[in-house]
Design a protein around this motif. Structure first.
Motif, PDB file in Angstrom:
ATOM      1  N   HIS A 137      60.882  34.375  39.820  1.00 53.33           N
ATOM      2  CA  HIS A 137      62.066  33.727  40.396  1.00 53.33           C
ATOM      3  C   HIS A 137      62.135  34.032  41.887  1.00 53.33           C
ATOM      4  N   PRO A 138      61.971  33.021  42.758  1.00 48.01           N
ATOM      5  CA  PRO A 138      62.101  33.253  44.201  1.00 48.01           C
ATOM      6  C   PRO A 138      63.577  33.311  44.583  1.00 48.01           C
ATOM      7  N   THR A 139      64.077  34.496  44.845  1.00 52.83           N
ATOM      8  CA  THR A 139      65.492  34.656  45.176  1.00 52.83           C
ATOM      9  C   THR A 139      65.826  33.903  46.465  1.00 52.83           C
ATOM     10  N   CYS A 140      67.103  33.610  46.631  1.00 53.47           N
ATOM     11  CA  CYS A 140      67.522  32.801  47.784  1.00 53.47           C
ATOM     12  C   CYS A 140      67.119  33.434  49.112  1.00 53.47           C
ATOM     13  N   HIS A 141      67.311  34.744  49.235  1.00 48.95           N
ATOM     14  CA  HIS A 141      66.960  35.403  50.492  1.00 48.95           C
ATOM     15  C   HIS A 141      65.446  35.394  50.732  1.00 48.95           C
ATOM     16  N   SER A 142      64.667  35.539  49.675  1.00 44.76           N
ATOM     17  CA  SER A 142      63.215  35.517  49.850  1.00 44.76           C
ATOM     18  C   SER A 142      62.710  34.119  50.138  1.00 44.76           C
ATOM     19  N   LEU A 143      63.359  33.131  49.517  1.00 43.11           N
ATOM     20  CA  LEU A 143      62.903  31.750  49.653  1.00 43.11           C
ATOM     21  C   LEU A 143      63.383  31.112  50.949  1.00 43.11           C
ATOM     22  N   ARG A 144      64.683  31.228  51.223  1.00 38.92           N
ATOM     23  CA  ARG A 144      65.275  30.511  52.352  1.00 38.92           C
ATOM     24  C   ARG A 144      65.487  31.385  53.578  1.00 38.92           C
ATOM     25  N   GLY A 145      65.660  32.676  53.371  1.00 39.37           N
ATOM     26  CA  GLY A 145      65.883  33.577  54.496  1.00 39.37           C
ATOM     27  C   GLY A 145      64.586  34.042  55.121  1.00 39.37           C
ATOM     28  N   LEU A 146      63.815  34.808  54.350  1.00 43.83           N
ATOM     29  CA  LEU A 146      62.548  35.342  54.872  1.00 43.83           C
ATOM     30  C   LEU A 146      61.409  34.341  54.784  1.00 43.83           C
ATOM     31  N   ARG A 147      61.588  33.313  53.972  1.00 45.06           N
ATOM     32  CA  ARG A 147      60.542  32.300  53.772  1.00 45.06           C
ATOM     33  C   ARG A 147      59.218  32.952  53.357  1.00 45.06           C
ATOM     34  N   LEU A 148      59.281  33.695  52.274  1.00 42.18           N
ATOM     35  CA  LEU A 148      58.083  34.384  51.786  1.00 42.18           C
ATOM     36  C   LEU A 148      57.026  33.414  51.285  1.00 42.18           C
ATOM     37  N   GLY A 149      57.463  32.234  50.860  1.00 41.81           N
ATOM     38  CA  GLY A 149      56.502  31.220  50.438  1.00 41.81           C
ATOM     39  C   GLY A 149      55.625  31.686  49.296  1.00 41.81           C
ATOM     40  N   ASP A 150      54.314  31.564  49.485  1.00 39.49           N
ATOM     41  CA  ASP A 150      53.351  31.843  48.415  1.00 39.49           C
ATOM     42  C   ASP A 150      52.946  33.314  48.338  1.00 39.49           C
ATOM     43  N   LYS A 151      53.460  34.141  49.213  1.00 39.30           N
ATOM     44  CA  LYS A 151      53.006  35.543  49.266  1.00 39.30           C
ATOM     45  C   LYS A 151      53.168  36.282  47.932  1.00 39.30           C
ATOM     46  N   PRO A 152      54.353  36.231  47.290  1.00 36.06           N
ATOM     47  CA  PRO A 152      54.465  36.914  46.000  1.00 36.06           C
ATOM     48  C   PRO A 152      53.498  36.372  44.956  1.00 36.06           C
ATOM     49  N   PHE A 153      53.283  35.051  44.972  1.00 38.39           N
ATOM     50  CA  PHE A 153      52.362  34.450  44.006  1.00 38.39           C
ATOM     51  C   PHE A 153      50.923  34.882  44.264  1.00 38.39           C
ATOM     52  N   ALA A 154      50.555  34.997  45.519  1.00 40.73           N
ATOM     53  CA  ALA A 154      49.206  35.460  45.857  1.00 40.73           C
ATOM     54  C   ALA A 154      48.969  36.861  45.307  1.00 40.73           C
ATOM     55  N   LEU A 155      49.982  37.696  45.415  1.00 45.48           N
ATOM     56  CA  LEU A 155      49.880  39.057  44.887  1.00 45.48           C
ATOM     57  C   LEU A 155      49.836  39.064  43.361  1.00 45.48           C
ATOM     58  N   LEU A 156      50.671  38.246  42.732  1.00 42.71           N
ATOM     59  CA  LEU A 156      50.703  38.208  41.267  1.00 42.71           C
ATOM     60  C   LEU A 156      49.430  37.600  40.690  1.00 42.71           C
ATOM     61  N   ARG A 157      48.906  36.585  41.354  1.00 40.15           N
ATOM     62  CA  ARG A 157      47.682  35.956  40.845  1.00 40.15           C
ATOM     63  C   ARG A 157      46.496  36.915  40.847  1.00 40.15           C
ATOM     64  N   ALA A 158      46.549  37.929  41.705  1.00 37.78           N
ATOM     65  CA  ALA A 158      45.452  38.897  41.787  1.00 37.78           C
ATOM     66  C   ALA A 158      45.590  40.031  40.778  1.00 37.78           C
ATOM     67  N   VAL A 159      46.693  40.060  40.042  1.00 34.35           N
ATOM     68  CA  VAL A 159      46.901  41.105  39.031  1.00 34.35           C
ATOM     69  C   VAL A 159      46.029  40.811  37.806  1.00 34.35           C
ATOM     70  N   ARG A 160      45.255  41.775  37.398  1.00 29.87           N
ATOM     71  CA  ARG A 160      44.369  41.596  36.254  1.00 29.87           C
ATOM     72  C   ARG A 160      45.167  41.553  34.951  1.00 29.87           C
ATOM     73  N   GLY A 161      44.773  40.644  34.056  1.00 23.09           N
ATOM     74  CA  GLY A 161      45.390  40.561  32.738  1.00 23.09           C
ATOM     75  C   GLY A 161      46.666  39.757  32.685  1.00 23.09           C
ATOM     76  N   ILE A 162      47.217  39.366  33.819  1.00 26.20           N
ATOM     77  CA  ILE A 162      48.506  38.676  33.831  1.00 26.20           C
ATOM     78  C   ILE A 162      48.358  37.214  33.420  1.00 26.20           C
ATOM     79  N   ASP A 163      49.386  36.707  32.746  1.00 27.31           N
ATOM     80  CA  ASP A 163      49.480  35.286  32.433  1.00 27.31           C
ATOM     81  C   ASP A 163      50.683  34.779  33.222  1.00 27.31           C
ATOM     82  N   LEU A 164      50.432  34.229  34.395  1.00 29.19           N
ATOM     83  CA  LEU A 164      51.489  33.823  35.308  1.00 29.19           C
ATOM     84  C   LEU A 164      51.851  32.366  35.073  1.00 29.19           C
TER      85      LEU A 164
END
Length: 246
Positions: free
Chosen positions: A137-164
């Motif tokens: 869930h991209p929180t409002c501050h992360s999405l609209r304030g800091l504009r983190l964009g794909d950064k959290p997803f890039a980190l999660l996609r690199a986690v071994r064993g995860i089903d994202l």
């Protein structure tokens, strides 16, 4: 690089494991982390509720506590946004040029955890292993304030064993909004209901986000409905090596 952890008052009080997870990941990557004991609240609650003069001492305390660090890392998009976007505003309104200078030195060095890993350290694979179905869930501050964009997803996609899995309607607010949830309880609950329905449709075991405040709000609702879906901060998933073989 001299790194400080800004754990935030909310995490320190309610979710201390998140702060520990940040340190675990950074130490795994070869960095040492300091924890300035003088740190307190960033003043976001006061600022958002209209108590600007009362927030100024907290701004001053923050600037003093974190002076001299190359980077201040926090597992809270909302608090990072508060410091970077509004500490300067409050310092100017205070009429104290010295405080303005202090804030101008410290505030730009404050980073949300995911952006620090990706933008500053240039890392997406932090050696995590988490064999579970996860939605983010991209929180409002992360999405609209800091504009983190794909950064959290890039980190999660690199986690071994995860089903994202993708969260439907991910960009909609969960209804927390700090004191908004208290002052507008019925509206907040309706928004929460929409968000929970989206989470349940993913079939995820775990809901992840960059702000524990929103996770507390959504997680409370999911728990009361007995959905069996847990919540974890991004840092805790990245710190996990659950079941990993060496």
């Amino acid at each position: 690089m001299r790194i400080a952890l800004f754990v935030t008052c909310f995490n320190d009080t309610m979710f201390p494991e998140t702060g520990k997870a940040v340190v675990t990941v950074l130490e795994r990557l070869g960095h040492s982390v300091e924890f300035p004991l003088a740190q307190t609240c960033c003043g976001q609650m006061h600022f958002n509720t209209g108590y600007r003069p009362e927030a100024v001492p907290l701004v001053r305390g923050f600037a003093q506590a974190f002076a001299g660090y190359d980077a201040v890392v926090t597992p809270s998009a909302s608090c990072a946004g508060m410091v970077r976007e509004y500490h300067g505003v409050l310092a100017r309104q205070s009429g104290d040029p010295g405080l303005e200078r202090q804030v101008a030195e410290v505030a730009p060095r404050v980073y949300e955890f995911a952006e620090f890993l990706v933008d500053v350290l240039g890392v997406t694979d932090v050696g995590a292993f988490f064999p579970h179905r996860v939605t983010y869930h991209p929180t409002c501050h992360s999405l609209r304030g800091l504009r983190l964009g794909d950064k959290p997803f890039a980190l999660l996609r690199a986690v071994r064993g995860i089903d994202l899995v993708e969260l439907p309607g991910a960009d909609s607010c969960c209804g927390f909004g700090g004191t908004f949830a208290l002052k507008n309880a019925e509206t907040s609950t309706a928004m929460l209901g929409d968000k929970m329905r989206s989470v349940v449709t993913t079939g995820a075991d775990v809901l992840c986000a960059a702000d524990n405040s929103c996770l507390m709000h959504i997680g409370g609702g999911l728990s009361r409905l007995r959905t069996g879906i847990g919540t974890l901060h991004l840092a805790e998933i990245l710190a996990s090596t659950e079941g990993a073989t060496r």
